[in-house]
Design an enzyme around this catalytic site. Structure first.
Site, PDB file in Angstrom:
ATOM      1  N   HIS A  60     -77.605  41.090 -61.389  1.00 22.76           N
ATOM      2  CA  HIS A  60     -77.397  40.157 -60.042  1.00 22.76           C
ATOM      3  C   HIS A  60     -76.740  41.647 -59.001  1.00 22.76           C
ATOM      4  O   HIS A  60     -75.774  41.538 -59.834  1.00 22.76           O
ATOM      5  CB  HIS A  60     -76.673  38.564 -60.318  1.00 22.76           C
ATOM      6  N   ASP A  97     -71.384  39.147 -67.066  1.00 15.88           N
ATOM      7  CA  ASP A  97     -71.712  38.109 -65.797  1.00 15.88           C
ATOM      8  C   ASP A  97     -72.160  36.928 -66.606  1.00 15.88           C
ATOM      9  O   ASP A  97     -73.585  37.158 -67.410  1.00 15.88           O
ATOM     10  CB  ASP A  97     -72.797  38.220 -65.103  1.00 15.88           C
ATOM     11  N   GLN A 142     -76.219  32.991 -66.678  1.00 16.80           N
ATOM     12  CA  GLN A 142     -77.403  32.656 -67.226  1.00 16.80           C
ATOM     13  C   GLN A 142     -76.956  32.231 -68.566  1.00 16.80           C
ATOM     14  O   GLN A 142     -77.838  30.949 -69.603  1.00 16.80           O
ATOM     15  CB  GLN A 142     -78.519  33.032 -67.212  1.00 16.80           C
ATOM     16  N   LYS A 191     -75.124  25.789 -62.754  1.00 16.70           N
ATOM     17  CA  LYS A 191     -76.480  26.396 -64.226  1.00 16.70           C
ATOM     18  C   LYS A 191     -75.756  25.252 -65.530  1.00 16.70           C
ATOM     19  O   LYS A 191     -76.698  25.812 -65.434  1.00 16.70           O
ATOM     20  CB  LYS A 191     -75.775  28.226 -64.111  1.00 16.70           C
ATOM     21  N   CYS A 208     -81.692  37.677 -56.433  1.00 19.88           N
ATOM     22  CA  CYS A 208     -80.854  38.718 -55.706  1.00 19.88           C
ATOM     23  C   CYS A 208     -80.930  39.507 -56.854  1.00 19.88           C
ATOM     24  O   CYS A 208     -80.057  40.051 -57.377  1.00 19.88           O
ATOM     25  CB  CYS A 208     -79.795  37.296 -56.044  1.00 19.88           C
TER      26      CYS A 208
END
Lengths: 406, 154
Positions: free
Chosen positions: A121, A198, A201, A224, A362
């Protein structure tokens, strides 16, 4: 809590969206919020509000305890060794900027290399790009395979003696590929390479155990994870958070301020300058409790079934082309329709109350690699059902009809 | 909202078979535009002759049906016009998309006005207005020859 009727915990699904029931397939972008989280924000502002960590009056002490209580809940949820390894930020983007910036200040030098992947991302690329500009650091990209995964050998191939950091996502927000973080960390640490994950998700969809993954940093986006916006979490191993310099300066992060010198506070205050997103932090405790009450194993099973079902019916729909086919996949299904631009798909689906994302999500590097300008993406949360994918498919057929496709 | 108004026959047809989707040979003005949010991009080429008339206009790029149709119709209507006429048409179109119920220009034939009005459906879709206007803003930039890249997010 039973996952089959979890939808009723989310007030938004009682609303009509342009006269339709909401079919929300955009959770990878941001998840909807359960009532317990919404109520907690209201309650805090109504009955308990105070700034934290400063004043000594009753409300301030109570609010500080609540704030720190969330830190402990997060620590447990991700199985961090120490509570002080949990830093609140304004988002995962800030968490990743914090890591890139402070590693850049203290640890990285001209000519050093950072290894990313083609799945990253922008928020796990742009902060590193700043170092390319300011410190002449080189960025390499591990390539995807034809299934939209990053096989471990593609990482190994790009490691050089100059590689200092591997910054990598846990779960791709486009192909849904789950990356083998633990194995990557093992390889990296054998070569003294720092691993930054990261987890935007990964955190909402996977079982988290940062000690088992053994990564050095893990960034989380709370909105999220059924939590409020304006809040992120950076997990960092204590040795790093202690060694690295502060990121932002201001109130709350100092020990002593004199005209000729300043000393900084201990962890985690060192990285929490200024008034933090207090209400959001306190409400996020309810998000964690909500996730725990369902159980991550149940969430994983539910979402796996949904993704498999979704893929199955979309595969049967000719003119729909799925993006990537990772063996280990979660959370998202991205697709294109030959002859219909993703934005047109999204507008037409929206008319039926089906909310998806269209664009490059993104991830321009990935879309360039796939040689498509954009894609459509359906992503799931705990509240989705198989019927949501039936509606998606029906609306895709409407789309095909408008564009005169067979 | 009404999908039929947004995706009218003319839009779908121009979207599928865009006119002037090519690069003008010997162009003397051009500009690039992009919409960073969706990745749409357009490159407009112009050949303005000594009488300041648009001898040829074309575009390259990719995008949704709305943006392709808009660029296609735009290039069709601007070809053969003087630069002042072109500016009037651009202002008229952007004014219509922004607030005016109708086109005001007397330069355009009724047929052409009807074609342009087909794009008025985006007015009900605020997120899609940029799709319809990107190529027009890029054309302004090409005519002004300011060398600036047009972005919907500036």
């Amino acid at each position: 809590m039973n996952i089959d009727n979890i939808k009723k915990e989310f007030p938004i699904f009682d609303e009509k969206i342009q006269n339709n029931d909401l079919v929300y397939l955009d959770s990878a972008n941001s998840s909807q919020k359960p009532k317990v989280v919404i109520d907690r924000i209201n309650e805090f502002y109504t009955k308990e509000f105070s700034n934290v960590g400063r004043s000594i009056h009753y409300l301030a002490v109570a609010a500080t305890n609540l704030y720190e209580n969330t830190r402990s809940s997060v620590q447990k949820y991700i199985n961090a060794k120490d509570k002080n390894e949990i830093v609140f930020t304004k988002g995962a983007t800030e968490a990743l900027n914090l890591v890139a910036n402070t590693l850049g200040q203290k640890y990285l030098n001209e000519g050093d290399e950072i290894l990313l992947t083609e799945l990253e991302h922008h928020s796990n690329y742009v902060p590193w790009h700043y170092l390319r500009k300011s410190k002449n650091i080189k960025i390499n990209f591990a390539e995807i395979n034809e299934d939209g995964e990053i096989p471990i050998e593609n990482i190994e191939k790009k490691i050089t003696p100059k590689t200092k950091v591997i910054a990598i996502n846990h779960l791709s927000n486009v192909t849904g590929a789950i990356l083998p973080i633990k194995e990557i960390t093992e390889i990296a640490h054998a070569k003294d390479i720092i691993v930054v994950v990261d987890g935007c998700q990964g955190a909402p969809h996977l079982k988290l155990d940062v000690q088992d993954l053994d990564c050095d940093f893990y960034a989380i986006s709370c909105h999220k994870m059924y939590g409020p916006t304006g809040l992120g979490i950076l997990y960092g191993k204590k040795k790093w958070l202690e060694e690295l310099p502060p990121y932002q300066g201001g109130g709350g992060m100092i020990k002593e301020v004199k005209k000729d010198r300043i000393t900084y506070g201990d962890l985690p205050n060192k990285y929490e300058a200024g008034t933090m997103a207090t209400a959001q932090v306190i409400a996020f405790d309810k998000s964690i409790k909500f996730l725990e009450s369902i159980g991550i194993e149940n969430i994983i099973k539910h979402e796996k079934e949904l993704i498999e079902y979704g893929q199955e019916i979309l595969k049967k729909n000719n003119s729909v082309k799925l993006i990537g086919n990772p063996k280990n996949k979660g959370g998202v299904i991205s697709f294109t329709i030959e002859g219909v631009h993703p934005h047109d798909i999204a507008t037409i689906l929206d008319e039926d109350g089906v909310a998806i994302r269209a664009g490059h999500h993104c991830c321009q590097i990935l879309h360039d690699k796939l040689e498509i300008p954009a894609s459509a993406r359906a992503s799931v949360g705990v509240y989705n059902t198989k019927s949501d994918f039936d509606q998606l498919n029906e609306s895709i057929n409407k789309c095909k009809k408008i564009f005169d496709l067979k | 909202m009404n999908l039929k108004e947004l995706y009218q026959e003319i839009i779908l047809e121009h979207g599928k078979n865009p006119r002037n989707l090519r690069k003008t040979e010997n162009f003397n003005k051009d500009a690039k535009g992009n919409n960073p949010l969706c990745g749409d991009n357009v490159h407009v080429y112009l050949k303005l002759n000594n009488q300041r008339k648009v001898e040829d206009i074309s575009f390259e790029g990719s995008g949704c049906a709305i943006s392709m149709a808009s660029a296609s119709i735009m290039t069709d209507l601007i070809k053969g016009k003087s630069d002042n006429e072109a500016k009037e048409i651009i202002d008229d179109f952007l004014g219509m998309i922004k607030e005016n119920p109708e086109l005001k220009s007397t330069i355009l034939e009724e047929d052409d006005k009807t074609k342009l009005m087909c794009l008025s459906g985006v007015k009900q879709y605020p997120m899609r207005v940029k799709c319809a206007t990107l190529s027009w803003h890029t054309l302004i930039s090409a005519m002004e020859d300011d060398g600036k890249q047009v972005s919907t997010e500036d």
